[in-house]
Design an enzyme around this catalytic site. Structure first.
Site, PDB file in Angstrom:
ATOM      1  N   PHE A 127       0.869  -1.182   0.000  1.00  0.00           N
ATOM      2  CA  PHE A 127       0.000   0.000   0.000  1.00  0.00           C
ATOM      3  C   PHE A 127       0.899   1.222   0.000  1.00  0.00           C
ATOM      4  O   PHE A 127       1.739   1.383   0.901  1.00  0.00           O
ATOM      5  CB  PHE A 127      -0.904  -0.003   1.226  1.00  0.00           C
ATOM      6  CG  PHE A 127      -1.800   1.209   1.314  1.00  0.00           C
ATOM      7  CD1 PHE A 127      -2.820   1.406   0.398  1.00  0.00           C
ATOM      8  CD2 PHE A 127      -1.629   2.156   2.317  1.00  0.00           C
ATOM      9  CE1 PHE A 127      -3.651   2.521   0.467  1.00  0.00           C
ATOM     10  CE2 PHE A 127      -2.457   3.265   2.404  1.00  0.00           C
ATOM     11  CZ  PHE A 127      -3.471   3.446   1.469  1.00  0.00           C
ATOM     12  N   SER A 136       2.228  12.619   7.437  1.00  0.00           N
ATOM     13  CA  SER A 136       0.990  12.847   8.185  1.00  0.00           C
ATOM     14  C   SER A 136       0.016  13.708   7.403  1.00  0.00           C
ATOM     15  O   SER A 136      -1.201  13.562   7.513  1.00  0.00           O
ATOM     16  CB  SER A 136       1.321  13.523   9.526  1.00  0.00           C
ATOM     17  OG  SER A 136       2.126  12.679  10.329  1.00  0.00           O
ATOM     18  N   ILE A 360      14.060  -3.784  33.881  1.00  0.00           N
ATOM     19  CA  ILE A 360      13.987  -4.905  34.828  1.00  0.00           C
ATOM     20  C   ILE A 360      15.108  -5.906  34.564  1.00  0.00           C
ATOM     21  O   ILE A 360      15.699  -6.455  35.500  1.00  0.00           O
ATOM     22  CB  ILE A 360      12.599  -5.576  34.747  1.00  0.00           C
ATOM     23  CG1 ILE A 360      11.535  -4.637  35.342  1.00  0.00           C
ATOM     24  CG2 ILE A 360      12.588  -6.914  35.478  1.00  0.00           C
ATOM     25  CD1 ILE A 360      10.109  -5.107  35.135  1.00  0.00           C
ATOM     26  N   GLU A 386       1.308   4.662  10.456  1.00  0.00           N
ATOM     27  CA  GLU A 386      -0.173   4.654  10.410  1.00  0.00           C
ATOM     28  C   GLU A 386      -0.760   5.747  11.288  1.00  0.00           C
ATOM     29  O   GLU A 386      -1.776   5.564  11.961  1.00  0.00           O
ATOM     30  CB  GLU A 386      -0.716   3.273  10.795  1.00  0.00           C
ATOM     31  CG  GLU A 386      -0.309   2.207   9.803  1.00  0.00           C
ATOM     32  CD  GLU A 386      -1.466   1.348   9.354  1.00  0.00           C
ATOM     33  OE1 GLU A 386      -2.636   1.751   9.514  1.00  0.00           O
ATOM     34  OE2 GLU A 386      -1.193   0.263   8.834  1.00  0.00           O
TER      35      GLU A 386
END
Length: 406
Positions: A127, A136, A360, A386
């Site tokens: 696409f 954007s 961690i 996206e």
């Protein structure tokens, strides 16, 4: 209309368990290798095709599941396996969604199967929306589509960028401007069939994460496609353009690229959840087995509270994704940009959870001996592609305020 439920049915649970097995047995053992190679993992895609995971039938079955959670469950499990391999497997679906969202039944039946190929000869699709100067801001697309009435052909010229599977795809779906005076309302989507002259791959990008997924520029130089390759057909386009020129709002005058992104955002959120859950599970197991000062580090409140927050945010993100997916499946309007909410929160959660997982694990988390550093790199794109997190917030703000916030 189905009833929204947090309890998946037997069919969805069976699919989840099946995909989890594939992710654990096929994807995870190969993840580090393909991340290092930064190449399209054709053998993994073929394995997915052989068992039916990589096929139009599978995704259509999940897409049309009335519960709405078929696609989110599938995406979460595959990306729990690995994000780079996961995107290599599901990247074709964005082009497929573009055809489903904008095409006629005949176009769907013609092009969707060609996007996937067969288990013995797999294909991928791309696409193509973003451009070097238009990411954007989809209204700024410069790729032009000009209609040659004498030949009933469309001529495409321009350069696309950030295209998943761009250049290596059998089928490309290209968003182009038909009437520049109308901005985003003057755009349409076109299928470029396999082997069409004038389409070529530009530069292939070397990326921070999701490196097993191919991302490249697509150059369109005098690409001619039949009139039948205009998704939705010319009469529908002409009607939509006429309505836009008259300034009539409402109806189905949606922008072609936005129609695709609206349909895919909850699915992208589910991918991010898969990454976050994988990192959380590594961190939880590590915290229970890593002994410091004579006791497992999870006995320390600081670490235990980190894990509690990680689990809470993952579950909250999943709820937002499932809600948006159920609404879309049941034709419920996103009155408060629920699709954008789900993608925003899930993407931010993946980036945060993977960061906490690295913390961690300490120094181990920073090395490639453990998978969390790769998961952290992979997660970074989910606040960018996206629709960036900033764009999602803009969409939500406009939706809840009713104002053209800029």
């Amino acid at each position: 209309m189905s009833t929204f439920s947090l309890d998946p049915g037997a069919d969805q649970l069976a699919v989840r368990d099946w995909l989890h097995g594939f992710a654990a047995d096929v994807m995870r053992p190969a993840a580090a290798e393909w991340d290092e190679r930064e190449e399209t993992p054709w053998p993994i895609i073929q394995e997915a095709a052989k068992i039916g995971v990589y096929s139009m039938d599978f995704y259509a079955q999940q897409y049309f599941d009335p519960s709405g959670v078929g696609i989110p469950i599938a995406m979460e499990e595959l990306f729990w396996g690995d994000a780079g391999l996961g995107l290599a497997i599901v990247g074709t679906t964005l082009a497929a969604v573009a055809v489903l969202a904008n095409g006629t039944d005949e176009q769907i039946g013609t092009w969707a199967p060609q996007m996937f190929g067969t288990p013995d000869d797999v294909k991928v699709a791309a696409f193509c929306s973003s451009e070097p100067d238009a990411g954007s801001d989809v209204s700024a697309l410069r790729t032009r589509a000009v209609y040659d009435e004498a030949k009933d052909e469309w001529v495409l010229n321009g350069t696309k960028t950030w295209a998943t599977n761009g250049g290596i795809a059998a089928v490309h779906v290209v968003v182009a401007t038909v009437d520049p005076t109308l901005g985003a309302k003057g755009q349409a989507s076109f299928v470029v069939p396999p082997g069409t002259p004038g389409l070529s791959q530009g530069q292939k990008f070397k990326k921070h994460g999701i490196r097993a997924s191919h991302t490249a520029e697509v150059v369109l130089d005098g690409v001619r496609v039949p009139g039948s390759c205009l998704l939705g057909g010319k009469p529908k386009l002409d009607e939509r353009l006429a309505r836009a020129r008259e300034g009539v709002k409402g109806g189905k005058s949606r922008n072609a690229a936005m129609a695709t992104f609206e349909a895919s955002r909850p699915a992208v959120g589910a991918q991010a959840i898969g990454i976050a859950r994988a990192a959380y599970e590594v961190a939880l197991d590590y915290a229970k087995t890593r002994v410091q000062f004579g006791r497992p580090i999870i006995d320390n409140q600081g670490v235990a509270f980190q894990l509690a927050d990680m689990k809470t945010r993952i579950d909250a993100a999943r709820l937002l994704v499932w809600r948006a997916s159920w609404m879309a499946a049941n034709n419920q309007p996103f009155t408060s940009a629920e699709g954008s909410m789900s993608k925003l929160y899930a993407g931010e959660t993946a980036k945060w959870v993977t960061s906490q997982a690295m913390q961690i694990l300490g120094g181990n988390g920073y090395t490639r001996e453990y998978p969390v550093e790769r998961m952290h790199r992979d997660s970074a794109i989910y606040t960018i592609f996206e629709g960036t997190s900033e764009i999602q917030r803009l969409v939500i703000a406009r939706s809840i305020s009713g104002l053209p916030i800029r």
